[in-house]
Design an enzyme around this catalytic site. Structure first.
Site, short mmCIF file in Angstrom:
data_model
loop_
_atom_site.label_atom_id
_atom_site.label_comp_id
_atom_site.label_asym_id
_atom_site.label_seq_id
_atom_site.Cartn_x
_atom_site.Cartn_y
_atom_site.Cartn_z
N HIS A 48 0.84 -1.15 0.04
CA HIS A 48 -0.25 -0.07 -0.04
C HIS A 48 0.86 1.27 0.01
CE1 HIS A 48 -3.27 -2.73 1.17
NE2 HIS A 48 -2.34 -3.35 2.08
N SER A 74 14.77 22.27 -14.75
CA SER A 74 13.64 22.99 -14.97
C SER A 74 14.14 24.27 -15.43
CB SER A 74 12.90 23.32 -13.81
OG SER A 74 12.19 24.45 -13.63
N LYS A 94 15.87 22.16 -9.42
CA LYS A 94 15.20 20.87 -9.90
C LYS A 94 15.88 20.12 -10.82
CE LYS A 94 11.12 20.15 -9.77
NZ LYS A 94 9.55 20.15 -10.45
N GLU A 132 9.37 9.53 -16.70
CA GLU A 132 8.02 9.73 -16.91
C GLU A 132 7.68 9.43 -18.19
OE1 GLU A 132 7.26 13.84 -14.36
OE2 GLU A 132 9.18 13.78 -15.25
#
Ligand code: ARG
Length: 467
Positions: A166, A287, A293, A300
């Protein structure tokens, strides 16, 4: 779109015998597949060479004509490979583009190549050859991904990390064990690939339009020349079957699903909040506005490619669903789905292999996280069963009280003083602290397939031998 025009065009030079005029421009546009099936040129030429050679061997065409045909086809192959071939949409597809060029190159002998075959078995052959090569490439790429995981697993057979259910901390495991879970997944994908190669390893050529042919062809000869195990057995099935393409897509979809789970874990692990891994600069981006970042874009995109691959599988299943036997033109829509999925799958496997090989594993962060969240609670319960003779359910209850106490004090189980533990159950001794560390917890799970470093090493040895 080209303008509509029906009567100024001459009829198709390949099949136009009974047609007074050429196709409407829209007809030509919807009908043509050359825009994408030119990818099959090498398979088409190989198939034609094997077919012509067999025709001559059987005395169906002269060996003179065969020589001209083979020579012409080889010329076309180098023309296409060197970018000196002009593909024509009026000639519909790769089969007719090659054949028309052959006629220009060698004259009337070219007309004998299409004896005892149809574009229906020809396209089935070309596409099968293409998918077979793609499956072989996929097999190799999966072997590379598995090898990357085996190396990381070996390096981290003892590195402790939290195991999750979970996505909540469950029990400590080793990072090596987690890597080996992916080896199992990609190992299953690879065996699905191997089975698919076995399934498709039958030669369609010679099924002709659908009914076979009256010419004395030798389908065993062409099958052998093209590297197939044997010819297909039923000519109707042969020209209406696209199972091999659907099998490729379903394997791609399952593999993509596995890759996307890995991608998701890498996205989570590389957040500052987790900090379990750091991606190499080669597999991340910055970024444009937030200088701090480092984004896991490749992971992704792998996660997203899965959606595309699933789409291709559903598309082809839907195209084939409800088609009467044998060939229907609907089936021309099979290729783009497979080509697109193959490209996505190759990219996704390559990107994940690079990421797994390059990422830096922060073992200190993993270990700290492994100890938090009361991950050794099950070990305490097991200790109570083993050392104090409690039934597991009672041990579970006692442990729950210890966890609640630690939680209220804001400390770990191992930080509770013995007096506190004894107040919960008098049978607890200071020996209990031996099992409350994450290392002890992991080392104790020696059941077959378990997370103990000794077991993980056995799993690694098994897969190294299996490659
Ligand atoms: N371009 C066609 C395809 O991809 C080749 C087969 C055409 N056969 C036919 N009977 N029209 O399916």
């Amino acid at each position: 779109m080209a303008e509509s025009n029906t009567d100024t065009k001459s009829s198709n030079q390949m099949w136009g015998g009974r047609f007074a005029s050429g196709p409407d421009a829209i007809m030509e546009e919807i009908n043509a597949s050359i825009g994408f099936d030119k990818k099959l040129f090498a398979q088409d030429i190989r198939g034609s060479i094997a077919h012509a050679t067999m025709l001559a061997h059987q005395g169906i065409i002269s060996s003179d004509d065969k020589d001209k045909i083979v020579h012409g086809l080889n010329t076309i192959l180098s023309e296409i490979e060197s970018g000196n071939f002009e593909f024509s949409r009026q000639l519909e597809d790769i089969h007719m583009n090659v054949e028309a060029r052959l006629a220009t190159l060698i004259g009337p002998a070219a007309g004998r190549l299409h004896t005892a075959r149809s574009r229906n078995d020809q396209v089935a052959l070309d596409f099968r050859l293409w998918v077979k090569e793609e499956l072989q490439k996929t097999e190799q790429m999966l072997t590379g991904l598995i090898a990357a995981f085996l190396d990381r697993a070996e390096e981290h057979a003892e590195s402790v990390m939290p195991g999750f259910t979970h996505l909540q901390t469950a029990q400590p495991v080793t990072f090596g064990h987690h890597c080996m879970a992916y080896v199992e997944m990609f190992g299953r994908d690879r065996s699905r690939v191997r089975h698919a190669i076995e399934h498709l390893d039958e030669s369609p050529i010679g099924a002709a339009a659908l009914a076979g042919t009256g010419y004395p062809i030798d389908r065993h000869m062409t099958a052998k020349a093209l590297g197939f195990r044997e010819p297909t057995r039923n000519s109707i099935d042969t020209v209406s079957d696209r199972d091999f393409a659907i099998e490729f897509l379903s394997i791609a979809a399952i593999t993509g699903m596995h890759l996307s789970r890995l991608a998701e874990e890498i996205v989570i692990w590389s957040t500052p909040q987790f900090g379990f891994v750091r991606l190499s600069d080669a597999f991340s981006t910055g970024s444009s506005i937030m200088p701090q970042k480092k984004n896991p874009d490749a992971a992704e995109l792998v996660r997203a490619k899965t959606g595309r691959i699933n789409g291709s599988l559903v598309a082809l299943l839907t195209i084939m669903k409800g088609l009467p036997l044998a060939y229907s033109k609907d089936m021309q829509e099979d290729k783009e789905q497979v080509f697109d999925a193959a490209e996505s799958l190759e990219l996704a496997i390559a990107a994940m292999t690079g990421m797994v090989r390059d990422m830096t594993v922060n073992t200190a962060r993993m270990k700290a996280a492994a100890g938090s969240g009361y991950s050794t609670a099950t070990d305490l319960a097991d200790w109570l069963v083993r050392e104090a003779g409690l039934p597991f359910r009672d041990a579970h209850h006692v442990t729950g009280r210890a966890v609640a106490l630690a939680e209220s004090k804001g400390c770990d189980l191992a930080e509770l003083p013995l007096s506190d533990l004894q107040a919960i159950h008098s049978a607890i001794t200071d020996k209990v602290y031996d099992v409350l560390t994450v290392e002890a917890s992991v080392a104790s799970r020696k059941s077959f397939g378990g997370t103990a470093p000794s077991e993980v090493r056995k799993q690694i040895a098994f897969w190294r031998a299996r490659n």
